[in-house]
Every structure is written in C-alpha cells, then in structure tokens.
Design an enzyme around this catalytic site. Structure first.
Site, mmCIF file in Angstrom:
data_model
loop_
_atom_site.group_PDB
_atom_site.id
_atom_site.type_symbol
_atom_site.label_atom_id
_atom_site.label_comp_id
_atom_site.label_asym_id
_atom_site.label_seq_id
_atom_site.Cartn_x
_atom_site.Cartn_y
_atom_site.Cartn_z
ATOM 1 N N LEU A 75 -4.593 -11.819 -7.948
ATOM 2 C CA LEU A 75 -5.145 -10.580 -7.417
ATOM 3 C C LEU A 75 -4.031 -9.693 -6.889
ATOM 4 C CD1 LEU A 75 -8.009 -12.068 -5.169
ATOM 5 C CD2 LEU A 75 -8.028 -11.705 -7.626
ATOM 6 N N CYS A 76 -4.289 -8.361 -6.927
ATOM 7 C CA CYS A 76 -3.443 -7.398 -6.209
ATOM 8 C C CYS A 76 -2.023 -7.378 -6.775
ATOM 9 C CB CYS A 76 -3.493 -7.750 -4.721
ATOM 10 S SG CYS A 76 -2.751 -6.566 -3.599
ATOM 11 N N ILE A 77 -1.023 -7.738 -5.994
ATOM 12 C CA ILE A 77 0.379 -7.719 -6.442
ATOM 13 C C ILE A 77 0.775 -9.030 -7.133
ATOM 14 C CG2 ILE A 77 1.329 -8.597 -4.251
ATOM 15 C CD1 ILE A 77 2.887 -5.825 -6.466
#
Lengths: 217, 217
Positions: free
Chosen positions: B133-135
């Site tokens: 997820l995300c970065i």
C-alpha cells in the site's frame, strides 16, 4: 455530526488503544460525520515496551504521541469548546486510566485530569452526547457519577462503576448502552476478547447511537 | 488466508502509517483471514514529532514501536518463513522509505534492509502474493525490479519506479493494480488525498485481490 475525539496517547498499554481510535474515526467518517482529534498536553504516566510489558526509561507527551494516530492534525484539549462540536468521544486503552485519570492505580478513588473533567462536564451541561469505548466509561462515571454505562462484563470494573455512583449493564459485542437521560453511549470493545472486526462494529454502533440521539438517521 | 503483515514502526512520518496498518488487519479479518504481524528489529532512522514535523532527540526501535499497533503480538522479521504464510503485506508510511529501505533519502539508488529483501524474495520465489500500500510499491520495485505497480498518480515516484526497472500505472481510490505474473497487488492509499474510509476501501480491495490470486472467493 462534527465529533471531537479525545486520545490518551498512542498504544494500548500506556496510551490510546490504536484499533479503537482508528475505528472510531472510521465510524464517524463512514456515517457522514467529521472529526477533530484532541489530547491533553501532559506527560504520559510512563512508557511501556509493548512487547515485554516492561516500563521503559523514557518520557513521552500524550499530545505528541497521540498526533501519530492523528497524522499531525490534533489540538490540545484546552482548545476544546463544547459549543463547537456535536459530540465528545473517548476511545479506550490503558492511557485513559493512566493519563486522563488515575483509575489504573487508585481504582474508584482516582483523580481526573482537570482539563479532561472540564471537557466532559461542559459537554454534558450543553446537552451533547458523549461516547466512551472500552475502559473509558469508568472515566465518565467518575466525572458524572449517576450515569448508566457498560464496559462489557468484567465484574471488578462493573463493581467500581457502582462505587463511583454509576450503574453498569453487561453487554456483548455489537451491543451498546445508551443512557438517554445523560446522553452517554458506551460499548465494550477490547474489554471483551475481541477481533478487530468486532472493534469496528462496536465503534460503528456507538456512532450510530450518537447520531440517533442527535436526531440524525 | 494466513497473512504476514510487515510494519515499519508506528506513525506516518517515521514509521508505519497507522490507519493503513489497522485497515489492513481489518480487511484481512473481515475477509475471513488471519494475520501475524512482523517488523524488523532495527532502530528507526529518526523520531519525528508528528505535530511540528521536527526531528526529536530520541531513538526508538522499529519492532518495539510497531508492537503498539500489534497490541504486543508481533515477531521479529527474521522469524518470517514464506512457507508458513499465504501472503506478505506491506502497509505504507514514511517508515517504509526510511527504516525498511532508504528511498526517502536516496531515491532510486536506495538500499534495502537485508532481512526485508530476503522476506520479499523468498515470498516471490515460493509463488505467494505480495500486497503493498501507499509508498510500499517502491520497495517492491526496488527488490523485484521488473514488476507492475501503482502508487496512485504522483509523477516523481512513478518515474522513480521506472528507473528501478518497474512499470507504473495510475490509479484512483478503490482501484488496485494486480501484476498477475509476479503476484503483486498494490493500491494508492495516502499517496492520494484520502479520507479514512478510502483507506479502508483500498486495503479491502488489496486483500480481496490477493484472495482471488489465491483462488479463494
């Protein structure tokens, strides 16, 4: 609904219970509300290593640590004005009984942080709902005394609530206690053996009950 | 599904993003799975005051702080065996780019913690899905190189993923990228401006896509 949510730090053993805090924010958002996070600008009673359970030789600030859950968007509780919000909500965690009041150490003889007491009293006086999860109902009973709450079914804590002047009703997951006279909504959360989905459900039930008290369906 | 979830600490600016971590656990549980949390037993790159954004004169351990999100139930990542789990999942937070690898400081030239690299490689080799997820997709691209992922639509990060040898596809909330060859599932989360409900949805989509890859519906 514009809710004020009060955090007692960041971590179940010395601060706010993280799952309960996050699920409270989620419940507010998914039910169409908005939230502002608050925490008292005081030092934690202590710092607990969450793996070993031991006290660490560190000191941390409740507001600064709570900001981790808030992604930085948090205010000192001295900034709280009951008039600006529709409801005041306390997730649980030992921090409630260690940093917001001294229940973890003094039982029913506990003291309450002055700023916390003022936030609860001013909300109650202005006729706005208060929500409390997990161990937080003890804090509400300590301040308001004659209030009906649940912390699940733990007999010692239930007895302490009576000693404080409150009334306790046993509840399972997904069941809240709504004190319609005092506009106080409480749910067991991690005071019962729980899955994270049960925490999400309890938080959702509290927010829905508060919405109902506010006349929003 | 028995998932291993790797946390990079506790707090968006120096550790694991707390909402993403909690919503990942919730998504696993609500979709009928179980989880075991892991974190590397290393010191955080630094400690950030989440109100001011300033570096604090403290040092904290990634595993010890991640235990706050785990309520104490967490293992050192050296204990991870790909054979024992069905999937390996990385929530986001700056800690991924500061503690698990050095992307926050070195960009595409970043180094990856040896234990983290081994966990990703062994999972990939045994043909088990990886969620990020995300970065975190940057970390996966750094280790696996030729992999297709999304971090939302940030052009700089997308370009860095290409430099690393990966492919980037733009996505909005609720949309995942599924690399069926590499069994890698990625979603934007807080790499896009987000509400907490959108984080819950993204995490849920990742877990559902992983279940699908595993042949569970």
């Amino acid at each position: 609904m514009k809710a004020a949510v009060v955090l007692a730090g960041c971590g179940v053993y010395d601060g706010a219970e993280i799952h309960e805090a996050v699920m409270t924010l989620y419940a507010i958002d998914r039910n169409g509300g908005t939230y502002q996070l608050f925490a008292p600008n005081v030092m934690q009673h202590h710092v607990i290593n969450h793996i070993t359970g031991e006290v660490m030789k560190e000191s941390r600030n409740v507001l600064t640590e709570a900001a981790r859950i808030a992604r930085g968007k948090i205010l000192a509780l001295t900034e709280y004005r009951a008039a600006d919000y529709d409801a005041l909500i306390f997730p649980g965690g030992f921090g409630v009984a260690k940093n917001l009041c001294t229940y973890a150490f003094d039982g029913p003889e506990c003291h309450v942080d002055r700023v916390i007491e003022e936030a609860i009293r001013s909300t109650h006086k202005t006729g706005k709902p208060i929500g409390a999860l997990c161990i937080s109902p003890v804090l509400i009973a300590r301040v308001l005394r004659d209030v009906t709450v649940t912390i699940g079914s733990d007999t010692t804590t239930a007895a302490d609530i009576k000693t404080l002047g409150g009334k306790h009703e046993n509840r399972q997951h997904g069941e809240v206690v709504v004190d319609r006279k005092n506009l106080v909504v409480t749910a067991p959360c991690y005071m019962l053996g729980s899955t994270i989905s049960e925490i999400a459900r309890d938080a959702d039930e509290v927010i829905r009950a508060i919405k109902e008290l506010l006349g929003e369906k």
